[in-house]
Design a protein around this motif. Structure first.
Motif, PDB file in Angstrom:
ATOM      1  N   SER B  91       0.923  -1.168   0.009  1.00  0.00           N
ATOM      2  CA  SER B  91       0.054  -0.034   0.079  1.00  0.00           C
ATOM      3  C   SER B  91       0.930   1.307  -0.044  1.00  0.00           C
ATOM      4  O   SER B  91       2.085   1.329   0.526  1.00  0.00           O
ATOM      5  N   LEU B  93       0.468   3.743   1.746  1.00  0.00           N
ATOM      6  CA  LEU B  93       0.361   3.976   3.029  1.00  0.00           C
ATOM      7  C   LEU B  93       1.255   3.105   4.020  1.00  0.00           C
ATOM      8  O   LEU B  93       1.051   3.217   5.428  1.00  0.00           O
ATOM      9  N   HIS B 121      -2.733  -0.207  -4.955  1.00  0.00           N
ATOM     10  CA  HIS B 121      -3.899   0.285  -5.567  1.00  0.00           C
ATOM     11  C   HIS B 121      -4.167   0.561  -7.050  1.00  0.00           C
ATOM     12  O   HIS B 121      -4.766   0.263  -7.920  1.00  0.00           O
ATOM     13  N   VAL B 144      -8.720   1.474   2.678  1.00  0.00           N
ATOM     14  CA  VAL B 144      -8.107   2.666   1.967  1.00  0.00           C
ATOM     15  C   VAL B 144      -8.851   2.902   0.863  1.00  0.00           C
ATOM     16  O   VAL B 144      -8.823   2.132   0.016  1.00  0.00           O
ATOM     17  N   PHE B 146      -8.195   5.005  -2.684  1.00  0.00           N
ATOM     18  CA  PHE B 146      -7.116   6.080  -3.514  1.00  0.00           C
ATOM     19  C   PHE B 146      -7.846   6.085  -4.697  1.00  0.00           C
ATOM     20  O   PHE B 146      -8.238   5.126  -5.694  1.00  0.00           O
ATOM     21  N   PRO B 153      -1.834   7.721  -9.055  1.00  0.00           N
ATOM     22  CA  PRO B 153      -2.738   7.756  -7.843  1.00  0.00           C
ATOM     23  C   PRO B 153      -2.606   9.223  -7.417  1.00  0.00           C
ATOM     24  O   PRO B 153      -1.775   9.583  -7.355  1.00  0.00           O
ATOM     25  N   ILE B 155      -2.725  11.374  -4.696  1.00  0.00           N
ATOM     26  CA  ILE B 155      -2.374  11.041  -3.393  1.00  0.00           C
ATOM     27  C   ILE B 155      -2.953  12.052  -2.341  1.00  0.00           C
ATOM     28  O   ILE B 155      -3.169  11.784  -1.155  1.00  0.00           O
ATOM     29  N   TRP B 158      -6.395  10.653  -0.841  1.00  0.00           N
ATOM     30  CA  TRP B 158      -6.482   9.409  -0.283  1.00  0.00           C
ATOM     31  C   TRP B 158      -7.345   9.539   1.127  1.00  0.00           C
ATOM     32  O   TRP B 158      -7.494  10.524   1.671  1.00  0.00           O
ATOM     33  N   GLN B 159      -8.054   8.540   1.496  1.00  0.00           N
ATOM     34  CA  GLN B 159      -8.778   8.398   2.433  1.00  0.00           C
ATOM     35  C   GLN B 159      -8.892   6.963   3.415  1.00  0.00           C
ATOM     36  O   GLN B 159      -8.659   5.994   2.461  1.00  0.00           O
ATOM     37  N   ALA B 160      -8.725   6.910   4.598  1.00  0.00           N
ATOM     38  CA  ALA B 160      -8.362   5.795   5.195  1.00  0.00           C
ATOM     39  C   ALA B 160      -8.898   5.679   6.523  1.00  0.00           C
ATOM     40  O   ALA B 160      -9.024   6.619   7.270  1.00  0.00           O
ATOM     41  N   ALA B 259     -13.336  11.408  -1.012  1.00  0.00           N
ATOM     42  CA  ALA B 259     -12.233  11.301  -1.977  1.00  0.00           C
ATOM     43  C   ALA B 259     -12.667  11.803  -3.111  1.00  0.00           C
ATOM     44  O   ALA B 259     -11.833  12.531  -3.868  1.00  0.00           O
TER      45      ALA B 259
END
Lengths: 506, 376
Positions: B91, B93, B121, B144, B146, B153, B155, B158-160, B259
């Motif tokens: 990932s 992240l 992703h 996550v 993306f 991607p 950046i 992004w959401q997590a 996102a």
């Protein structure tokens, strides 16, 4: 045997700083250092099937995806499946009853552990024992292959372009074909062939992109009403055994080809010599090379310990065994943990220098050898790159017990297998310090040591003591011709003992 | 043993996708991983099974990874790791400590020739042959999101959230101990098994109305003679934790919409037309249907009205979702990309670190190199 499988009572410090019992250590005769599984280089030596004990060359193993063609595992419990015979009775044909057709043997797979069998999932019985059991194919394989081919082409043309750019930059050299005006395409035209650019240079046409859908898999309504039969639903382990299909119900489980096993050879990272190399035959448990520490380093075992009391001196009796064919002298010394710490620091410094040297060495040599007119198959036979040694670390053991270091050393006679059966000739011409050596027999000696657990230890705390065992190691490999006599030198091993827990006052 | 090695130029290259719960392992240019195994090793000192993610210190993680990679190569791959490339799917992240330690183990302990690190992703889209999609990865530890646009991607969008298998397990544990009094400390393996075999994601309409007939109960055998009753209510509410909004009004569906809000307005339409769900948790029965329902109902909220979205379209992967990103790694690794963009041992020994998008030093270098990530 308990000392092999049981708790690690006596552990030796490997050169890399890890503590291991002696059966897990190796001794590199060329560097005269202890090595362990952590600091040697592991290599795959030979591949075999653990069930049918057949050696499988690595090329064949690769084609068969590291699985045995004839042995199967149960998809339900992952034990081995056995082939069973299902004899169909003679088919009595009413018309020619005089000639009963011969017995026809058919085979099916069955698990003796969970009673799963291949008939459960509807695999038809096979005519031969090794049977061509049906294999399942990935339904998406065609589409994925198409995508992968396109990506390969994209990258290929990118690479080609980069190389072309480089060529253009040079510019100095004039191509002969350009000067004569006969380019490959011109020749093609002259002969009358259609003009096609190189297959890899063709602009790849991108694969049809996947189309997203509005509707998704709906929750089946039957789920709210139908009772669940747990026996029919696979567990997550069963699903992961077959990553491609990951069947959700038991009736979709197919037999799995058995995973192959390997024999490993171990190599010292410093001198690139093997410390362990098994025999090729999968049935053999012997080794071609076995430099186990057990055969070279005197073994220490605890015989008795007096009850341990904090701050009180007590007696510890250890048994030392000489496994080699040469006489050795053992001295017990103080264990210095600082010494390892400084060794770690030294290695760090020398590593940096080594890396720098390596880099400066590699740069000039790497280019000309590859750009020559060698056939490409030879490139895969490039010599072994030197290994990177594992960085040593500090010994992670808290010694909380003092050992009174004896002034004298003692001698251990060589190992003599015949002496084991001979009671009469147990006489020694060795003058021993009676304070140190309590008793001896053939190549073993019982040594008395005074240990004092530290005063601050609480009752129930484990007592760990350590000492450095210095022994004379006789190196028998004649490395140089002029020096035929076996070399003898002192070798230090740090030994740590877990003596037990502190008990209360009397 | 080199003599048994064939002289063919094609070398076997391991593709590894180390997840928090499961590790996907296989070789490049294959369409399914050879094995999906738990990301855990047996600790030699205590003789207990330990998860890779349970490390206490960098040295501890180093030792865990040494044992784990050893098992991968000598138990499953059956090849020597020395002087071979390896493809790692991770990932974006992924913690720096983890990837640096992994690089250290692979380069110094196992002496691989090069490592190709691929963002999970992005590469997951390779099997679809699309370059713009909203990739939602719901795994064990976290979910996550993306957005990937034209192979890059995004950046900043992004959401997590810690919504995944672990959250479901914890929720299920409390539900079960409420339903079966006296039942404490169910091992995680049992919880996972109950989750996989009994539970499903219910419809949104059923969560609101009180008078519904719950699905039938399940008698789950436990510890030999005992049985656990997994009630119908537990079965259908175990996954609710993924869809309930937390104190910040965040849940799985809002993550996707948030996102979208952060992406350029011109890209939003094509992202909603390409939603791609990956990760093991998304394989649950009813997960996708429920997520779609939730997304559509969230759109009626004031904050998302400005998105002006009517519909979402979902991709169906040509593989099982839990190894979708592994498959991408396998496809990428089969191309020349491996030789062009992998981090070589020489580079690592010189620079002493693995290039990362977060590291400014590498970003400068990447600009000259046209970007390691998203070259397609």
């Amino acid at each position: 045997m308990s000392y092999i499988t049981g708790p690690e009572v006596v552990s030796y410090a490997c050169t890399c700083g890890l503590l291991k019992p002696i059966p897990q250590l190796y001794f590199c005769r060329h560097c005269s250092q202890l090595r362990c599984g952590f600091c040697v280089c592991h290599e795959v030596d030979s591949i075999f099937c653990g069930k049918c004990s057949e050696n499988i060359p690595s090329a064949e193993a690769r084609v068969k995806k590291n699985r045995c063609a004839s042995c199967f595992n149960c998809p339900s419990c992952h034990q081995e499946l056995s082939t069973r015979i299902a004899t169909k009775g003679p088919v009595v044909n009413p018309e020619d009853a005089k000639q009963p057709s011969p017995h026809k043997k058919t085979y099916y797979l069955s698990c003796y552990f969970c009673r799963w069998n291949s008939r459960d999932v509807g695999i038809p019985d096979q005519g031969s024992a090794t049977g061509a059991w049906p294999e399942r194919e990935n339904v998406h394989a065609h589409r994925l292959q198409e995508i992968m081919d396109t990506y390969k082409q994209v990258m290929m043309s990118q690479k080609q372009q980069k190389e072309n750019d480089k060529k253009k930059q040079r510019g100095k050299f004039v191509s002969f074909t350009d000067r004569t005006g006969v380019t490959s395409s011109a020749i093609r035209k002259r002969i009358g062939l259609p003009d096609i650019p190189h297959a890899m240079l063709k602009k790849p046409n991108p694969p049809e992109p996947a189309v997203a859908k509005l509707e998704v898999e709906e929750l089946p309504d039957s789920l709210f009403t139908d009772p669940v039969n747990l026996l029919e639903i696979t567990t997550i382990e069963q699903r992961h055994l077959q990553p491609e299909t990951q069947a959700a119900t038991v009736d979709m489980l197919f037999p799995i080809h058995k995973q192959l096993s390997i024999k490993r050879s171990l190599r010292c990272r410093r001198c690139e010599h093997n410390v362990s190399k098994p025999e090729y035959n999968p049935n053999s448990v012997k080794f071609k090379i076995q430099l186990f520490a057990y055969y070279h380093i005197p073994e220490v075992r605890i015989v008795t310990v007096e009850p341990l009391r904090a701050g009180k001196t007590c007696e510890l009796i250890l048994k030392f065994t000489n496994p080699t064919q040469h006489e050795t002298t053992i001295a017990i010394k103080y264990v210095d943990l600082e010494q390892q710490a400084t060794y770690v620091e030294e290695q760090k410094l020398s590593d940096v220098i080594e890396v720098l040297e390596q880099l400066s060495l590699q740069q000039p040599t790497s280019l000309p050898s590859l750009s020559g007119s060698q056939p490409s198959s030879l490139l895969s036979l490039t010599p072994r790159q030197p290994s990177i040694t594992v960085k040593p670390r500090k010994i992670n053991e808290e010694v909380n017990c003092d050992v009174a270091i004896p002034d004298s050393s003692f001698i251990l006679p060589p190992r003599d297998d015949a002496a084991e059966y001979d009671d009469s000739t147990d006489t020694h011409n060795i003058e021993d310090d009676p304070k140190l050596v309590k008793w001896r027999k053939s190549n073993k000696a019982f040594i008395k040591l005074q240990v004092t657990p530290m005063a601050h230890l609480e009752v129930g705390k484990e007592v760990i003591c350590g000492f450095t065992m210095q022994h004379i190691y006789t190196n028998v490999i004649a490395t140089t011709i002029e020096n035929k006599l076996p070399q003898k030198y002192e070798h230090n091993v740090r030994v740590f003992l877990r003596l037990g827990n502190v008990v209360g006052q009397e | 043993m080199p003599i048994y090695e064939p002289l063919s130029s094609e070398k076997l290259t391991v593709v590894l996708d180390i997840g928090t719960a499961f590790t996907k392992f296989g070789f490049t240019s294959e369409f399914a991983p050879r094995y999906i195994i738990r990301s855990e090793v047996r600790c030699k000192r205590t003789n207990k099974i330990r998860k890779l993610s349970s490390y206490e210190s960098p040295e501890d993680l180093h030792d865990l990874l040494v044992d784990f990679i050893h098992a991968i190569y000598f138990k499953f791959a059956l090849i020597s790791p020395k002087d071979r490339p390896i493809v790692i799917v991770e990932s974006l992240l992924c913690p720096t400590l983890f990837r640096e330690t992994l690089a250290k183990v692979l380069f110094l302990q196992y002496e691989v020739s090069s490592i190709l690190v691929l963002p999970s992703h992005l590469v997951a889209l390779a099997s679809l042959a699309v370059d713009t999609a909203m990739v939602v990865d719901v795994g064990y530890k976290e979910a996550v999101v993306f957005p990937v646009c034209f192979g890059l991607p995004i950046i900043q969008a992004w959401q997590a959230l810690p919504l995944g298998g672990e959250a479901v397990h914890n929720h299920l544990k409390s539900l079960l101990s409420n339903a079966n009094p006296g039942l404490q400390n169910l091992p995680e393996q049992i919880l996972e098994d109950i989750k996989v075999r009994c539970c499903f994601v219910t419809k949104k309409s059923r969560t609101k109305s009180a008078d519904i007939v719950p699905p039938p109960d399940v008698k789950y055998p436990y510890k030999g003679a005992q049985t656990l009753t997994v009630t119908g209510k537990v079965r259908e509410t175990a996954f609710e934790v993924l869809y309930e909004e937390d104190n910040d009004h965040l849940c799985l569906s809002t993550m996707i919409l948030d996102a979208l809000l952060k992406v350029d307005i011109n890209l939003r339409h094509s992202l909603t037309q390409n939603v791609f769900l990956i990760g093991g948790t998304t394989m649950t029965i009813g997960f996708k249907a429920r997520l779609k329902e939730e997304l559509l109902s969230q759109l009626k909220n004031e904050q998302y009205k400005m998105l002006n979205i009517k519909e979402f379209k979902f991709h169906v992967a040509p593989c099982k979702e839990n190894y979708a990103s592994w498959l991408g790694g396998s496809i990428y690794g089969a191309t020349e990309f491996l030789n062009l963009k992998a981090v070589t041992k020489d580079f690592y020994l010189r620079e002493k670190h693995l290039p990362d998008w977060i590291n400014l030093k590498d970003v400068v270098g990447l600009k000259q190199d046209n970007g390691i990530r998203g070259a397609f």
